[in-house]
Design a protein around this motif. Structure first.
Motif, PDB file in Angstrom:
ATOM      1  N   SER A 283       0.816  -1.215   0.000  1.00 48.32           N
ATOM      2  CA  SER A 283       0.000   0.000   0.000  1.00 48.32           C
ATOM      3  C   SER A 283       0.856   1.275   0.000  1.00 48.32           C
ATOM      4  N   ASN A 284       2.159   1.151   0.055  1.00 47.87           N
ATOM      5  CA  ASN A 284       3.090   2.286  -0.021  1.00 47.87           C
ATOM      6  C   ASN A 284       4.104   2.004  -1.117  1.00 47.87           C
ATOM      7  N   ARG A 285       3.659   2.185  -2.352  1.00 44.34           N
ATOM      8  CA  ARG A 285       4.522   1.923  -3.513  1.00 44.34           C
ATOM      9  C   ARG A 285       5.536   3.044  -3.674  1.00 44.34           C
ATOM     10  N   ALA A 286       6.775   2.679  -3.918  1.00 45.81           N
ATOM     11  CA  ALA A 286       7.871   3.650  -3.957  1.00 45.81           C
ATOM     12  C   ALA A 286       8.046   4.252  -5.343  1.00 45.81           C
ATOM     13  N   ILE A 287       8.304   5.554  -5.340  1.00 45.00           N
ATOM     14  CA  ILE A 287       8.645   6.274  -6.560  1.00 45.00           C
ATOM     15  C   ILE A 287      10.081   6.776  -6.420  1.00 45.00           C
TER      16      ILE A 287
END
Length: 124
Positions: free
Chosen positions: A67-71
């Motif tokens: 739920s916290n996808r990294a960019i």
């Protein structure tokens, strides 16, 4: 609820994660290198090298969790090197300046995760 995670900034020298798998909020590299075997789990990766400078991540980087996808965002005018062939961050890349040097296809974000995977956004 999710526990609080710390941000980390590398400004010169080398941070060797030495086979560990640390969790961070935001990882920022303005100069220097993050290296070592292991996987870094983070919510965001910021590369901010100054003109003529180099910011490098050779360790594996991935999303903090599903739920916290990294960019990966590059805001500096220098050279940013992300080179691990096992990277699996999924929210894409934003380039706002400088030179982004992917060492492998995986440095362009995971190509199997859907969403913004493999998406590169140029902002000038």
């Amino acid at each position: 609820s999710e526990s609080t995670v710390q941000d980390i900034t590398v400004s010169g020298g080398t941070l060797d994660i030495n086979g560990t798998s640390p969790n961070f909020g935001t990882v920022t590299v303005s100069s220097g290198t993050i290296s070592g075997s292991g996987t870094i789990y983070a919510k965001a990766y910021n590369l901010t090298p100054v003109a003529g400078g180099v910011a490098t991540i050779t360790s594996t980087i991935t999303d903090y969790n599903s739920s916290n996808r990294a960019i990966v965002t590059q805001t500096g005018q220098g050279l940013a090197v992300v080179s691990n062939a096992s990277n699996s961050f999924t929210a894409g890349i934003v380039l706002q300046g400088g030179i982004y040097s992917p060492g492998s296809l995986a440095a362009l974000s995971s190509t199997t995760a859907g969403g913004n995977s493999g998406k590169i956004t140029f902002q000038v």
